[in-house]
Design a protein around this motif. Structure first.
Motif, PDB file in Angstrom:
ATOM      1  N   PRO A  54      53.628 -54.221  32.424  1.00 14.15           N
ATOM      2  CA  PRO A  54      54.791 -53.516  31.882  1.00 14.15           C
ATOM      3  C   PRO A  54      54.680 -52.014  32.114  1.00 14.15           C
ATOM      4  O   PRO A  54      53.590 -51.439  32.044  1.00 14.15           O
ATOM      5  CB  PRO A  54      54.742 -53.844  30.392  1.00 14.15           C
ATOM      6  N   LYS A  55      55.782 -51.416  32.427  1.00 16.50           N
ATOM      7  CA  LYS A  55      55.828 -49.972  32.637  1.00 16.50           C
ATOM      8  C   LYS A  55      56.335 -49.308  31.364  1.00 16.50           C
ATOM      9  O   LYS A  55      57.444 -49.568  30.918  1.00 16.50           O
ATOM     10  CB  LYS A  55      56.754 -49.638  33.809  1.00 16.50           C
ATOM     11  N   ILE A  56      55.472 -48.466  30.779  1.00 17.81           N
ATOM     12  CA  ILE A  56      55.806 -47.790  29.533  1.00 17.81           C
ATOM     13  C   ILE A  56      56.023 -46.318  29.830  1.00 17.81           C
ATOM     14  O   ILE A  56      55.208 -45.692  30.529  1.00 17.81           O
ATOM     15  CB  ILE A  56      54.674 -47.969  28.511  1.00 17.81           C
ATOM     16  N   PRO A  57      57.062 -45.729  29.303  1.00 17.58           N
ATOM     17  CA  PRO A  57      57.276 -44.291  29.507  1.00 17.58           C
ATOM     18  C   PRO A  57      56.129 -43.488  28.911  1.00 17.58           C
ATOM     19  O   PRO A  57      55.425 -43.916  27.996  1.00 17.58           O
ATOM     20  CB  PRO A  57      58.596 -44.015  28.791  1.00 17.58           C
ATOM     21  N   GLU A  58      55.944 -42.289  29.490  1.00 17.04           N
ATOM     22  CA  GLU A  58      54.809 -41.466  29.066  1.00 17.04           C
ATOM     23  C   GLU A  58      54.937 -41.051  27.597  1.00 17.04           C
ATOM     24  O   GLU A  58      53.942 -41.068  26.852  1.00 17.04           O
ATOM     25  CB  GLU A  58      54.749 -40.220  29.957  1.00 17.04           C
ATOM     26  N   ILE A  64      52.349 -44.387  21.075  1.00 19.00           N
ATOM     27  CA  ILE A  64      51.568 -45.596  20.774  1.00 19.00           C
ATOM     28  C   ILE A  64      50.095 -45.244  20.635  1.00 19.00           C
ATOM     29  O   ILE A  64      49.386 -45.731  19.746  1.00 19.00           O
ATOM     30  CB  ILE A  64      51.792 -46.657  21.867  1.00 19.00           C
ATOM     31  N   GLN A  65      49.604 -44.348  21.550  1.00 21.69           N
ATOM     32  CA  GLN A  65      48.212 -43.934  21.487  1.00 21.69           C
ATOM     33  C   GLN A  65      47.916 -43.192  20.179  1.00 21.69           C
ATOM     34  O   GLN A  65      46.877 -43.403  19.545  1.00 21.69           O
ATOM     35  CB  GLN A  65      47.885 -43.034  22.693  1.00 21.69           C
ATOM     36  N   ARG A  66      48.853 -42.335  19.764  1.00 27.75           N
ATOM     37  CA  ARG A  66      48.667 -41.591  18.506  1.00 27.75           C
ATOM     38  C   ARG A  66      48.633 -42.543  17.307  1.00 27.75           C
ATOM     39  O   ARG A  66      47.773 -42.425  16.415  1.00 27.75           O
ATOM     40  CB  ARG A  66      49.805 -40.583  18.342  1.00 27.75           C
ATOM     41  N   LEU A  67      49.550 -43.482  17.292  1.00 25.59           N
ATOM     42  CA  LEU A  67      49.568 -44.438  16.197  1.00 25.59           C
ATOM     43  C   LEU A  67      48.301 -45.288  16.171  1.00 25.59           C
ATOM     44  O   LEU A  67      47.746 -45.584  15.101  1.00 25.59           O
ATOM     45  CB  LEU A  67      50.808 -45.328  16.288  1.00 25.59           C
ATOM     46  N   TYR A  68      47.826 -45.639  17.360  1.00 25.26           N
ATOM     47  CA  TYR A  68      46.606 -46.450  17.438  1.00 25.26           C
ATOM     48  C   TYR A  68      45.397 -45.651  16.945  1.00 25.26           C
ATOM     49  O   TYR A  68      44.529 -46.180  16.237  1.00 25.26           O
ATOM     50  CB  TYR A  68      46.403 -46.941  18.867  1.00 25.26           C
ATOM     51  N   ASN A  69      45.339 -44.378  17.332  1.00 23.17           N
ATOM     52  CA  ASN A  69      44.235 -43.530  16.871  1.00 23.17           C
ATOM     53  C   ASN A  69      44.264 -43.371  15.347  1.00 23.17           C
ATOM     54  O   ASN A  69      43.224 -43.407  14.675  1.00 23.17           O
ATOM     55  CB  ASN A  69      44.306 -42.160  17.548  1.00 23.17           C
ATOM     56  N   ASN A  70      45.474 -43.170  14.824  1.00 16.00           N
ATOM     57  CA  ASN A  70      45.587 -43.069  13.363  1.00 16.00           C
ATOM     58  C   ASN A  70      45.144 -44.364  12.683  1.00 16.00           C
ATOM     59  O   ASN A  70      44.458 -44.356  11.654  1.00 16.00           O
ATOM     60  CB  ASN A  70      47.025 -42.753  12.969  1.00 16.00           C
TER      61      ASN A  70
END
Length: 226
Positions: A54-58, A64-70
């Motif tokens: 899947p191609k996810i916009p930057e 998503i990365q920020r939410l995952y880190n939190n």
């Protein structure tokens, strides 16, 4: 009915139920499809299938990365907090710690009990002193009443004695009986008295003998009857 039998015999259908009755009845049927058993191999139509990445916009990827880190940060903090709680519980559940806490609690309760006992003893001393004082006053009051009662009885007795002493001069005894007889003969008393409607008494003059009453014998009484 035939369709229900075929569905019930299928390995991909489970929990199939059917009901059927006669005229004016309702036919109900429920089906639940289950997944392919784990021991079956991959289907031939999907062996060489390569799923597209899947191609996810930057911007979305960063979010998503920020939410995952939190999420990971919160998860590590929660796990660390649970570990600390678990260690504290282990320390608190230690028999030596429990025994020490019980001893401290007992000493504290004993100290509080001693303070209560001292306060109650002080209050009791005050109450007993007050009750003793009230009892003493009551006894003194009763003593005063008894003294007044005895004094009154003594005064009444003295009055009676005085009256008796005054009357003792008129009492006839063996010594003055002759004198009393002579005095009675010299000073006769007439008890024949009368009173009128105005309350005036009429007494016969002294020295006049009372009227004589005729005395009749039994013989005279019988003669009068005959």
């Amino acid at each position: 009915m035939l369709v229900a039998k075929l569905l019930g015999s299928s390995p991909l259908v489970t929990n199939a139920t059917h009901t059927c009755s006669f005229i004016n009845s309702v036919f109900t049927q429920s089906l639940r499809w289950k997944r392919k058993p784990i021991w079956l191999p991959t289907a031939k139509t999907k062996v060489f299938r390569v799923p597209k990445r899947p191609k996810i916009p930057e911007d979305e990827f960063k979010e998503i990365q920020r939410l995952y880190n939190n999420y990971r940060t919160y998860l590590r903090s929660t796990l660390k907090y649970f570990k600390e709680i678990n260690k504290q519980n282990e320390i608190q559940l230690d028999p030596a710690v429990i025994e020490k806490a019980e001893q401290e609690d007992f000493e504290k309760c004993n100290q509080i009990n001693d303070e209560w006992n001292k306060q109650i003893a002080a209050d009791r001393e005050i109450r007993l002193a007050k009750e003793n004082e009230e009892k003493r006053l009551k006894i003194m009051l009763n003593i005063e009443r008894q003294k007044e009662k005895k004094k009154l009885l003594q005064e009444q007795a003295d009055d009676k004695i005085k009256k008796l002493k005054i009357l003792s001069s008129t009492i006839i005894t063996r010594k003055n009986i002759d004198e009393a007889i002579e005095n009675a003969l010299e000073n006769p008393i007439n008890y024949n008295k009368a009173i009128n409607i105005d309350g005036e008494w009429y007494t016969e003059p002294t020295g006049i003998p009372p009227p004589k009453i005729p005395v009749t014998t039994d013989v005279q009484t019988e003669q009068a009857r005959q």
